[in-house]
Design a protein around this motif. Structure first.
Motif, PDB file in Angstrom:
ATOM      1  N   MET A 299      27.367  -9.520  -4.977  1.00  0.00           N
ATOM      2  CA  MET A 299      28.391  -9.456  -6.020  1.00  0.00           C
ATOM      3  C   MET A 299      29.156 -10.773  -6.102  1.00  0.00           C
ATOM      4  O   MET A 299      29.216 -11.540  -5.153  1.00  0.00           O
ATOM      5  CB  MET A 299      29.379  -8.313  -5.745  1.00  0.00           C
ATOM      6  CG  MET A 299      28.940  -6.944  -6.256  1.00  0.00           C
ATOM      7  SD  MET A 299      28.498  -6.928  -8.006  1.00  0.00           S
ATOM      8  CE  MET A 299      30.118  -6.898  -8.793  1.00  0.00           C
ATOM      9  N   LEU A 300      29.722 -10.985  -7.247  1.00  0.00           N
ATOM     10  CA  LEU A 300      30.446 -12.220  -7.522  1.00  0.00           C
ATOM     11  C   LEU A 300      31.874 -11.792  -7.848  1.00  0.00           C
ATOM     12  O   LEU A 300      32.085 -10.999  -8.756  1.00  0.00           O
ATOM     13  CB  LEU A 300      29.781 -12.876  -8.735  1.00  0.00           C
ATOM     14  CG  LEU A 300      30.027 -14.330  -9.056  1.00  0.00           C
ATOM     15  CD1 LEU A 300      29.618 -15.227  -7.900  1.00  0.00           C
ATOM     16  CD2 LEU A 300      29.233 -14.701 -10.306  1.00  0.00           C
ATOM     17  N   SER A 301      32.860 -12.319  -7.103  1.00  0.00           N
ATOM     18  CA  SER A 301      34.245 -11.949  -7.423  1.00  0.00           C
ATOM     19  C   SER A 301      34.696 -12.731  -8.657  1.00  0.00           C
ATOM     20  O   SER A 301      34.082 -13.731  -9.037  1.00  0.00           O
ATOM     21  CB  SER A 301      35.158 -12.257  -6.237  1.00  0.00           C
ATOM     22  OG  SER A 301      35.402 -13.648  -6.180  1.00  0.00           O
ATOM     23  N   ALA A 302      35.797 -12.261  -9.264  1.00  0.00           N
ATOM     24  CA  ALA A 302      36.320 -12.939 -10.453  1.00  0.00           C
ATOM     25  C   ALA A 302      36.666 -14.394 -10.126  1.00  0.00           C
ATOM     26  O   ALA A 302      36.398 -15.295 -10.920  1.00  0.00           O
ATOM     27  CB  ALA A 302      37.551 -12.190 -10.980  1.00  0.00           C
ATOM     28  N   ASP A 303      37.255 -14.624  -8.942  1.00  0.00           N
ATOM     29  CA  ASP A 303      37.620 -15.986  -8.553  1.00  0.00           C
ATOM     30  C   ASP A 303      36.384 -16.861  -8.368  1.00  0.00           C
ATOM     31  O   ASP A 303      36.366 -18.024  -8.782  1.00  0.00           O
ATOM     32  CB  ASP A 303      38.430 -15.972  -7.247  1.00  0.00           C
ATOM     33  CG  ASP A 303      39.899 -15.671  -7.515  1.00  0.00           C
ATOM     34  OD1 ASP A 303      40.332 -15.851  -8.676  1.00  0.00           O
ATOM     35  OD2 ASP A 303      40.600 -15.260  -6.575  1.00  0.00           O
ATOM     36  N   GLU A 304      35.376 -16.287  -7.714  1.00  0.00           N
ATOM     37  CA  GLU A 304      34.150 -17.068  -7.500  1.00  0.00           C
ATOM     38  C   GLU A 304      33.511 -17.449  -8.834  1.00  0.00           C
ATOM     39  O   GLU A 304      33.069 -18.584  -9.030  1.00  0.00           O
ATOM     40  CB  GLU A 304      33.150 -16.264  -6.655  1.00  0.00           C
ATOM     41  CG  GLU A 304      33.541 -16.176  -5.177  1.00  0.00           C
ATOM     42  CD  GLU A 304      32.781 -15.074  -4.423  1.00  0.00           C
ATOM     43  OE1 GLU A 304      32.830 -15.078  -3.197  1.00  0.00           O
ATOM     44  OE2 GLU A 304      32.146 -14.213  -5.088  1.00  0.00           O
ATOM     45  N   ALA A 305      33.469 -16.480  -9.756  1.00  0.00           N
ATOM     46  CA  ALA A 305      32.862 -16.765 -11.064  1.00  0.00           C
ATOM     47  C   ALA A 305      33.648 -17.853 -11.792  1.00  0.00           C
ATOM     48  O   ALA A 305      33.064 -18.756 -12.393  1.00  0.00           O
ATOM     49  CB  ALA A 305      32.809 -15.478 -11.894  1.00  0.00           C
ATOM     50  N   ALA A 306      34.979 -17.784 -11.708  1.00  0.00           N
ATOM     51  CA  ALA A 306      35.806 -18.805 -12.359  1.00  0.00           C
ATOM     52  C   ALA A 306      35.558 -20.175 -11.718  1.00  0.00           C
ATOM     53  O   ALA A 306      35.476 -21.193 -12.420  1.00  0.00           O
ATOM     54  CB  ALA A 306      37.284 -18.414 -12.275  1.00  0.00           C
ATOM     55  N   ASP A 307      35.425 -20.208 -10.378  1.00  0.00           N
ATOM     56  CA  ASP A 307      35.119 -21.477  -9.688  1.00  0.00           C
ATOM     57  C   ASP A 307      33.810 -22.076 -10.214  1.00  0.00           C
ATOM     58  O   ASP A 307      33.711 -23.285 -10.418  1.00  0.00           O
ATOM     59  CB  ASP A 307      34.973 -21.246  -8.175  1.00  0.00           C
ATOM     60  CG  ASP A 307      36.317 -20.949  -7.502  1.00  0.00           C
ATOM     61  OD1 ASP A 307      37.368 -21.194  -8.138  1.00  0.00           O
ATOM     62  OD2 ASP A 307      36.305 -20.455  -6.351  1.00  0.00           O
TER      63      ASP A 307
ATOM     64  N   ARG B 228      24.656 -27.826 -11.767  1.00  0.00           N
ATOM     65  CA  ARG B 228      23.547 -26.929 -12.109  1.00  0.00           C
ATOM     66  C   ARG B 228      23.396 -25.767 -11.132  1.00  0.00           C
ATOM     67  O   ARG B 228      22.962 -24.679 -11.517  1.00  0.00           O
ATOM     68  CB  ARG B 228      22.237 -27.707 -12.160  1.00  0.00           C
ATOM     69  CG  ARG B 228      22.133 -28.536 -13.422  1.00  0.00           C
ATOM     70  CD  ARG B 228      20.964 -29.477 -13.347  1.00  0.00           C
ATOM     71  NE  ARG B 228      20.844 -30.159 -14.618  1.00  0.00           N
ATOM     72  CZ  ARG B 228      19.831 -29.991 -15.477  1.00  0.00           C
ATOM     73  NH1 ARG B 228      18.843 -29.180 -15.183  1.00  0.00           N
ATOM     74  NH2 ARG B 228      19.809 -30.631 -16.621  1.00  0.00           N
ATOM     75  N   ALA B 229      23.738 -26.026  -9.865  1.00  0.00           N
ATOM     76  CA  ALA B 229      23.653 -24.935  -8.883  1.00  0.00           C
ATOM     77  C   ALA B 229      24.663 -23.848  -9.242  1.00  0.00           C
ATOM     78  O   ALA B 229      24.384 -22.641  -9.132  1.00  0.00           O
ATOM     79  CB  ALA B 229      23.915 -25.475  -7.487  1.00  0.00           C
ATOM     80  N   ALA B 230      25.855 -24.277  -9.704  1.00  0.00           N
ATOM     81  CA  ALA B 230      26.866 -23.309 -10.133  1.00  0.00           C
ATOM     82  C   ALA B 230      26.343 -22.529 -11.334  1.00  0.00           C
ATOM     83  O   ALA B 230      26.516 -21.302 -11.424  1.00  0.00           O
ATOM     84  CB  ALA B 230      28.164 -24.041 -10.490  1.00  0.00           C
ATOM     85  N   PHE B 231      25.690 -23.222 -12.257  1.00  0.00           N
ATOM     86  CA  PHE B 231      25.126 -22.539 -13.426  1.00  0.00           C
ATOM     87  C   PHE B 231      24.093 -21.502 -12.993  1.00  0.00           C
ATOM     88  O   PHE B 231      24.091 -20.372 -13.484  1.00  0.00           O
ATOM     89  CB  PHE B 231      24.482 -23.549 -14.381  1.00  0.00           C
ATOM     90  CG  PHE B 231      23.823 -22.889 -15.564  1.00  0.00           C
ATOM     91  CD1 PHE B 231      24.569 -22.517 -16.666  1.00  0.00           C
ATOM     92  CD2 PHE B 231      22.455 -22.601 -15.551  1.00  0.00           C
ATOM     93  CE1 PHE B 231      23.967 -21.878 -17.750  1.00  0.00           C
ATOM     94  CE2 PHE B 231      21.847 -21.952 -16.621  1.00  0.00           C
ATOM     95  CZ  PHE B 231      22.617 -21.599 -17.726  1.00  0.00           C
ATOM     96  N   ALA B 232      23.225 -21.896 -12.048  1.00  0.00           N
ATOM     97  CA  ALA B 232      22.177 -20.970 -11.605  1.00  0.00           C
ATOM     98  C   ALA B 232      22.798 -19.708 -10.999  1.00  0.00           C
ATOM     99  O   ALA B 232      22.332 -18.591 -11.245  1.00  0.00           O
ATOM    100  CB  ALA B 232      21.255 -21.672 -10.612  1.00  0.00           C
ATOM    101  N   ALA B 233      23.868 -19.893 -10.223  1.00  0.00           N
ATOM    102  CA  ALA B 233      24.522 -18.732  -9.602  1.00  0.00           C
ATOM    103  C   ALA B 233      25.125 -17.814 -10.665  1.00  0.00           C
ATOM    104  O   ALA B 233      25.015 -16.581 -10.586  1.00  0.00           O
ATOM    105  CB  ALA B 233      25.599 -19.206  -8.625  1.00  0.00           C
ATOM    106  N   LEU B 234      25.763 -18.416 -11.674  1.00  0.00           N
ATOM    107  CA  LEU B 234      26.326 -17.617 -12.772  1.00  0.00           C
ATOM    108  C   LEU B 234      25.211 -16.885 -13.519  1.00  0.00           C
ATOM    109  O   LEU B 234      25.338 -15.717 -13.887  1.00  0.00           O
ATOM    110  CB  LEU B 234      27.048 -18.519 -13.772  1.00  0.00           C
ATOM    111  CG  LEU B 234      28.524 -18.828 -13.596  1.00  0.00           C
ATOM    112  CD1 LEU B 234      28.963 -19.740 -14.727  1.00  0.00           C
ATOM    113  CD2 LEU B 234      29.381 -17.569 -13.564  1.00  0.00           C
ATOM    114  N   PHE B 235      24.144 -17.605 -13.745  1.00  0.00           N
ATOM    115  CA  PHE B 235      23.015 -17.046 -14.489  1.00  0.00           C
ATOM    116  C   PHE B 235      22.447 -15.827 -13.761  1.00  0.00           C
ATOM    117  O   PHE B 235      22.216 -14.776 -14.365  1.00  0.00           O
ATOM    118  CB  PHE B 235      21.919 -18.114 -14.652  1.00  0.00           C
ATOM    119  CG  PHE B 235      20.814 -17.727 -15.585  1.00  0.00           C
ATOM    120  CD1 PHE B 235      20.815 -18.155 -16.902  1.00  0.00           C
ATOM    121  CD2 PHE B 235      19.763 -16.915 -15.151  1.00  0.00           C
ATOM    122  CE1 PHE B 235      19.792 -17.800 -17.775  1.00  0.00           C
ATOM    123  CE2 PHE B 235      18.739 -16.552 -16.014  1.00  0.00           C
ATOM    124  CZ  PHE B 235      18.751 -16.982 -17.334  1.00  0.00           C
TER     125      PHE B 235
END
Lengths: 186, 216
Positions: free
Chosen positions: A1-9, A20-27
């Protein structure tokens, strides 16, 4: 799971350094959810997958517009996915709207004193709220969000008087307001 | 909080993306001008987000991520948009209206003593106009054949149903009404009509053929 704070980061990492690594995690977190949401509205898997892909590319493009003090990542990505769904409908004969404009209207003005209502732990509250709605209220709310129907269309489909649908919506929104106002109390 | 807010079920239609372009623009302008409506629409966005988060996920081919990453090289991360600055002469226009204000748009006098700017949209089911009424001037008595959405953008007007100021929202079909612009700045409003309105006053009846040709 991804917390709201993590997603915002992650969104901020895209904005500040095209990460791009952040994008991949969001994706990985959001693309399957967007796809499920779009399929709920009746789109086939292939179209839903395309919309999910386009929505996440929009997240990349618009990352610098995201403001965590005004909306949670999930809310922001939902509005992008909703706009992409409208784009799809445009191709199937609905009057088009400018989807980027909708993004802007979802952003409150900087001088709005009542910000951050939706940031942080709002999800927890909203999820609690959803658990507390009556089945009748939940059916109407889900049809609105997942099937993209106006309250008039919902009344027709459920063969209910318009007034009944309106009062179910108003009761559900009253609970939403109560749930979120509680959050602002110290 | 405006004295005449949009009904909550219409804000839900707007937030879920279900409205056609014309009514969506009317609601967007109301939302831009009314903090209470804006808060509700933001909360509805959070509700939509929570529904999307909790609905579970659909299987996604892992190759889609690879294909998407490969496309990012061609997609720049756009800079944060500059704050909205209204065009000179259009200081009353909230941000959602900006893209409809084409460079050659001018107030055009219409029979009946008011001015109009017709906005072009993709929404064939609605006619979308800005009307400007000088203080003390009125629109001809009319009733609405279809649903009419009105948002006041500058000044105000008064009719038998009440007084309407900036940000106020009304939605027909309604009984006949005869709005008169309040003193002060000229009244400017966005009017979204589902069908042409039918004029019922003595001059209005004479104007109906003009209305039928899209004059109003």
């Amino acid at each position: 799971m991804l917390s709201a704070d993590e997603a915002a980061d992650l969104i901020e990492a895209i904005a500040s350094r095209q990460d791009r690594a952040a994008f991949a995690a969001l994706f990985r977190h959001y693309a399957p959810r967007v796809k499920a949401f779009i399929m709920r509205g009746g789109a086939d898997a292939e179209a839903a997958q395309e919309i999910a892909q386009e929505a996440l590319i929009m997240v990349w493009r618009k990352a610098a517009s995201f403001d965590r003090s005004r909306a949670s990542a999930g809310t922001w990505i939902y509005t992008i996915a909703r706009n992409k769904r409208i784009d799809l409908l445009r191709r199937t004969g609905r009057p088009p709207i400018d989807t980027e404009d909708w993004l802007t209207t979802f952003h409150p003005e900087p001088d709005d004193p009542d910000k951050s209502v939706l940031a942080g732990q709002t999800y927890t509250r909203v999820q609690e709220l959803l658990g507390g709605l009556s089945t009748d209220q939940l059916i109407v709310i889900r049809m609105a969000f997942f099937e993209d129907k106006t309250h008039t269309a919902i009344a027709e489909e459920l063969k209910l008087p318009l007034g009944t649908v309106k009062s179910r919506i108003r009761l559900a929104l009253g609970r939403l307001r109560d749930a979120l106002e509680k959050e602002n109390e110290p | 909080m405006s004295r005449h807010p949009a009904p909550e079920e219409l804000l839900l239609d707007y937030a879920s993306g279900a409205l056609a372009e014309g009514p969506a623009l009317a609601v967007a302008l109301h939302v831009a001008l009314d903090p209470a409506a804006r808060r509700l629409v933001e909360r509805l966005g959070a509700l939509g987000g929570a529904l999307m988060e909790t609905e579970g996920d659909a299987a996604l081919d892992p190759a889609v991520l690879e294909r998407t990453l490969a496309r990012l090289g061609d997609v720049p991360v756009e800079p944060r948009p500059a704050p909205y600055v209204p065009r000179p002469g259009f200081e009353w226009a909230p941000p959602p209206l900006a893209r409809y204000l084409r460079p050659n748009l001018r107030w055009r006098r219409v029979l009946g003593g008011f001015e109009e700017m017709r906005l072009s949209t993709h929404d064939a089911a609605h006619q979308i106009s800005l009307l400007r009424l000088m203080p003390g001037r009125g629109l001809p008595v009319h009733r609405h054949a279809g649903t009419e959405h009105t948002v006041v953008l500058q000044g105000g007007y008064t009719d038998s149903t009440g007084n309407f100021g900036v940000g106020d929202f009304t939605m027909g079909p309604d009984s006949e009404h005869e709005p008169i612009a309040d003193p002060g700045d000229p009244c400017i409003a966005l009017i979204v009509l589902e069908k042409p309105i039918v004029l019922t006053g003595p001059i209005g009846r004479w104007m109906n053929p003009l209305v039928g040709r899209g004059w109003l």
